[in-house]
Scaffold this active site. Structure first.
Site, PDB file in Angstrom:
ATOM      1  N   HIS A 185     127.406 -32.748  51.137  1.00  0.00           N
ATOM      2  CA  HIS A 185     125.983 -32.442  51.049  1.00  0.00           C
ATOM      3  C   HIS A 185     125.633 -31.902  49.663  1.00  0.00           C
ATOM      4  O   HIS A 185     126.511 -31.605  48.853  1.00  0.00           O
ATOM      5  CB  HIS A 185     125.622 -31.416  52.131  1.00  0.00           C
ATOM      6  CG  HIS A 185     125.864 -31.918  53.523  1.00  0.00           C
ATOM      7  ND1 HIS A 185     124.844 -32.159  54.404  1.00  0.00           N
ATOM      8  CD2 HIS A 185     127.027 -32.222  54.188  1.00  0.00           C
ATOM      9  CE1 HIS A 185     125.356 -32.601  55.559  1.00  0.00           C
ATOM     10  NE2 HIS A 185     126.676 -32.641  55.436  1.00  0.00           N
TER      11      HIS A 185
ATOM     12  N   ASP B 255     132.813 -28.812  54.027  1.00  0.00           N
ATOM     13  CA  ASP B 255     133.753 -27.954  54.747  1.00  0.00           C
ATOM     14  C   ASP B 255     135.112 -28.080  54.068  1.00  0.00           C
ATOM     15  O   ASP B 255     135.479 -29.161  53.586  1.00  0.00           O
ATOM     16  CB  ASP B 255     133.907 -28.422  56.196  1.00  0.00           C
ATOM     17  CG  ASP B 255     132.761 -27.995  57.096  1.00  0.00           C
ATOM     18  OD1 ASP B 255     131.715 -27.578  56.575  1.00  0.00           O
ATOM     19  OD2 ASP B 255     132.910 -28.103  58.332  1.00  0.00           O
TER      20      ASP B 255
ATOM     21  N   SER C 171     140.511 -35.172  51.323  1.00  0.00           N
ATOM     22  CA  SER C 171     139.736 -35.518  50.134  1.00  0.00           C
ATOM     23  C   SER C 171     139.337 -34.240  49.403  1.00  0.00           C
ATOM     24  O   SER C 171     139.646 -33.142  49.841  1.00  0.00           O
ATOM     25  CB  SER C 171     138.484 -36.309  50.529  1.00  0.00           C
ATOM     26  OG  SER C 171     138.779 -37.263  51.534  1.00  0.00           O
TER      27      SER C 171
END
Length: 298
Positions: free
Chosen positions: A171, A115, A258
């Site tokens: 992911h 995201d 991040s």
């Protein structure tokens, strides 16, 4: 830069980002005194470790309700209720219900690994559209591996920035076989646009870890997780040298903003036009895990 704007991918509208500590970031990166503090204290590992430890303490859970409210976090997506977390970091690395992040099923669809807000540059050039003019992305400095630098020299660069409000697990963007993660130690500068627009080198000055996802449809995709100010750690949850599925969890970041950087080999995938166009216009595009960002060319 007065504030951060991005393009909402669903609506196509320009939106203003809510940035925790916005005034502090502006002072650190654009004030002469702030820059002295940044280079003397804030960028150092011990500061981020100290704050990360504070966020692991049980007393930190009191910060959760205000954080959720101020940043409009949708807790209906989470697998656990707000009062079930034992610390702020426990909440920060929260897991989501599978239905909250559906994965694009098309075999050739390459999906977002995180995201956040995405930028895309074909040919690893033309970065002047977003960053201050004249900067180049140094693959040699970033990877510290001349063979890999050569491999991706004319490839595509994708930068996915995670803000503190975002879901902080990352992911796999495609099916494939994943190598072990290579750690490169470094500093802990902010990855906010307040910092990186004028200092692209943040990406190869910060601590980072990279691995290669060997895919049947898009060649070798390099995945790199980049730490930042107040990121306690980068945790890898996968088993190296194993086959993985698109959308499967790879790991997570502890507290802080991040970045996940992807490198694609030349000619192996086509980036979705809206993302390229927004980047060319100087805007990031909002993105969610599992949403298509490119199509493999094989």
């Amino acid at each position: 830069m007065d504030y951060i704007e991005y393009i909402d991918r669903d609506s196509g509208e320009r939106r203003k980002e809510i940035v925790p500590g916005e005034g502090w970031l502006k002072w650190l990166y654009h004030n002469p005194l702030g820059k002295l503090v940044l280079h003397g204290v804030v960028k150092r590992k011990i500061i981020s470790q100290w704050y990360g430890n504070k966020m692991d303490a049980p007393s930190s859970k009191g910060k959760i309700p205000g954080f959720v409210k101020d940043l409009n976090i949708n807790m209906n997506e989470a697998t656990r209720p707000i009062d079930d977390y034992t610390s702020f970091n426990d909440f920060f690395i929260r897991e989501l219900k599978p239905e909250a992040r559906p994965v694009a099923p098309e075999p050739k669809a390459i999906v977002s690994p995180a995201d956040g807000k995405i930028l895309a540059f074909e040919g690893i050039s033309g970065l002047d559209s977003f960053f201050v003019k004249g900067q180049q992305f140094s693959l040699d400095s970033f990877l510290q591996n001349c063979m890999l630098s050569k491999k991706y020299e004319y490839g595509t660069l994708l930068i996915i920035r995670l803000a503190p409000a975002d879901y902080h697990r990352f992911h796999f963007p495609a099916d494939g076989n994943i190598t072990a993660s290579t750690l490169i130690n470094g500093d802990f500068f902010s990855v906010s646009p307040y910092a990186v627009r004028e200092r692209l080198s943040v990406y190869w000055e910060n601590k980072r870890e990279y691995s290669l996802l060997k895919t049947p449809v898009a060649g070798d995709i390099l995945l790199c997780e980049v730490g930042a100010t107040m990121v306690g750690s980068i945790e890898q949850s996968y088993s190296p040298d194993c086959d993985v599925k698109k959308g499967q969890e790879k790991g997570w970041f502890k507290f802080g903003g991040s970045t996940v950087i992807m490198l694609l080999e030349k000619g192996m995938a086509s980036i979705d036009p809206d993302i390229l166009q927004n980047t060319e216009n100087g805007f990031e595009t909002s993105i969610k895990v599992g949403r298509r960002i490119a199509e493999a060319c094989n």
